[in-house]
Design a protein around this motif. Sequence first.
Motif, PDB file in Angstrom:
ATOM      1  N   UNK A  24       0.617  -1.142   0.252  1.00 38.63           N
ATOM      2  CA  UNK A  24       0.177  -0.057  -0.352  1.00 38.63           C
ATOM      3  C   UNK A  24       0.625   1.556   0.361  1.00 38.63           C
ATOM      4  N   UNK A  25       0.629   2.170  -0.255  1.00 40.12           N
ATOM      5  CA  UNK A  25       1.077   3.816   0.423  1.00 40.12           C
ATOM      6  C   UNK A  25       1.460   3.816   1.606  1.00 40.12           C
ATOM      7  N   UNK A  26       1.767   3.449   2.726  1.00 41.17           N
ATOM      8  CA  UNK A  26       1.750   3.634   4.048  1.00 41.17           C
ATOM      9  C   UNK A  26       3.009   2.219   4.109  1.00 41.17           C
ATOM     10  N   UNK A  27       3.599   1.222   3.337  1.00 40.39           N
ATOM     11  CA  UNK A  27       3.914  -0.197   3.546  1.00 40.39           C
ATOM     12  C   UNK A  27       5.008  -0.757   5.105  1.00 40.39           C
ATOM     13  N   UNK A  28       5.342   0.718   5.334  1.00 41.22           N
ATOM     14  CA  UNK A  28       5.889   0.309   7.121  1.00 41.22           C
ATOM     15  C   UNK A  28       4.845   0.574   8.438  1.00 41.22           C
ATOM     16  N   UNK A  29       3.343   1.061   7.522  1.00 37.70           N
ATOM     17  CA  UNK A  29       2.965   1.388   9.076  1.00 37.70           C
ATOM     18  C   UNK A  29       1.973  -0.512   8.936  1.00 37.70           C
ATOM     19  N   UNK A  30       2.099  -0.732  10.735  1.00 33.37           N
ATOM     20  CA  UNK A  30       1.757  -1.829  10.927  1.00 33.37           C
ATOM     21  C   UNK A  30      -0.411  -1.327  11.082  1.00 33.37           C
ATOM     22  N   UNK A  31      -0.912  -2.676  10.698  1.00 32.48           N
ATOM     23  CA  UNK A  31      -1.462  -1.981  11.192  1.00 32.48           C
ATOM     24  C   UNK A  31      -2.660  -2.328  12.017  1.00 32.48           C
ATOM     25  N   UNK A  32      -3.943  -2.189  12.201  1.00 31.80           N
ATOM     26  CA  UNK A  32      -4.189  -2.617  14.000  1.00 31.80           C
ATOM     27  C   UNK A  32      -4.029  -3.629  14.492  1.00 31.80           C
ATOM     28  N   UNK A  33      -4.519  -4.327  13.651  1.00 29.43           N
ATOM     29  CA  UNK A  33      -4.565  -5.994  14.307  1.00 29.43           C
ATOM     30  C   UNK A  33      -3.001  -6.269  14.443  1.00 29.43           C
ATOM     31  N   UNK A  34      -2.253  -5.660  13.325  1.00 29.35           N
ATOM     32  CA  UNK A  34      -0.564  -6.090  13.486  1.00 29.35           C
ATOM     33  C   UNK A  34       0.121  -5.837  14.825  1.00 29.35           C
ATOM     34  N   UNK A  35      -0.699  -4.090  14.994  1.00 31.18           N
ATOM     35  CA  UNK A  35       0.288  -3.989  16.543  1.00 31.18           C
ATOM     36  C   UNK A  35      -0.200  -4.592  17.485  1.00 31.18           C
ATOM     37  N   UNK A  36      -1.441  -4.889  17.384  1.00 31.24           N
ATOM     38  CA  UNK A  36      -1.608  -5.513  18.771  1.00 31.24           C
ATOM     39  C   UNK A  36      -0.888  -7.061  18.700  1.00 31.24           C
ATOM     40  N   UNK A  37      -0.703  -7.960  17.558  1.00 30.24           N
ATOM     41  CA  UNK A  37      -0.196  -9.122  18.180  1.00 30.24           C
ATOM     42  C   UNK A  37       1.537  -9.037  18.041  1.00 30.24           C
ATOM     43  N   UNK A  38       1.643  -7.950  17.447  1.00 33.41           N
ATOM     44  CA  UNK A  38       2.670  -7.470  17.799  1.00 33.41           C
ATOM     45  C   UNK A  38       3.316  -7.002  19.598  1.00 33.41           C
ATOM     46  N   UNK A  39       2.589  -6.791  20.083  1.00 34.57           N
ATOM     47  CA  UNK A  39       2.345  -5.967  21.778  1.00 34.57           C
ATOM     48  C   UNK A  39       2.602  -7.441  22.274  1.00 34.57           C
ATOM     49  N   UNK A  40       1.452  -8.415  22.075  1.00 31.81           N
ATOM     50  CA  UNK A  40       0.864  -9.536  22.691  1.00 31.81           C
ATOM     51  C   UNK A  40       1.903 -10.273  22.673  1.00 31.81           C
ATOM     52  N   UNK A  41       3.189 -10.165  21.549  1.00 31.39           N
ATOM     53  CA  UNK A  41       4.045 -11.424  20.966  1.00 31.39           C
ATOM     54  C   UNK A  41       5.380 -11.185  22.342  1.00 31.39           C
ATOM     55  N   UNK A  42       5.077 -10.089  22.045  1.00 30.14           N
ATOM     56  CA  UNK A  42       6.009  -9.967  23.426  1.00 30.14           C
ATOM     57  C   UNK A  42       5.647  -9.914  25.107  1.00 30.14           C
ATOM     58  N   UNK A  43       4.706  -9.492  25.386  1.00 29.75           N
ATOM     59  CA  UNK A  43       4.391 -10.093  26.115  1.00 29.75           C
ATOM     60  C   UNK A  43       4.042 -11.049  26.416  1.00 29.75           C
TER      61      UNK A  43
END
Length: 197
Positions: free
Chosen positions: A167-186
């Motif tokens: 897409x237009x901003x390839x480095x921008x994480x989707x809302x789901x991806x943000x949650x999944x990243x945080x959950x992975x770290x937790x």
Amino acid sequence: MSHKVLVLYYSKHGATRAMANKIALGVEQQGLEACLRTVPEMSTNIGDAQEPVPTSGDPFVSHQDIQDCAGIALGSPTRFGNMAAPLKHFIDSTSALWLSGVLENKPACVFTSTSSMHGGQESTLLSMALPLLHHGMLFCGLPYSIPQLHTTLTGGSPYGVTHLAQGKYPNKLSEDEVVLCIEQGKRLATLVNKLRD
């Protein structure tokens, strides 16, 4: 035992770095210190020297960072279904740490990004998991009890969090991806805490 979780990544265009930052946030939400580190670029031109420290961003990783950590999150963009060469080059340098068993029984997870939906995300995650298993680490995926793993239309995998860089901003994480990243770290930090106790 150390309270530091090493979030080690290679990022060419910034998407994997964005994931690393969110994973680090999840680690810190569980009360542990996230230690963000990267690896230098590799050159195919003989005589091209790498800077001893990065000009910007996170510091380069050292073997001491690995020895001092209580767990590792390892991330790379996908290169033909595999981790990128700069990260693999560093991992290949850890034989002495493997011989000493310094990473045995420490938890680890992996994360990746691709520019296409079927660009080898899961094979890349598995390629990064293999050396961690050889080091005797305990592999930590993402369980389907996290709702976003069911609903994501971009990145996400039970083997580890992923990102679809389009897409237009390839480095921008989707809302789901943000949650999944945080959950992975937790989740990684939770395992570190349980093993420490």
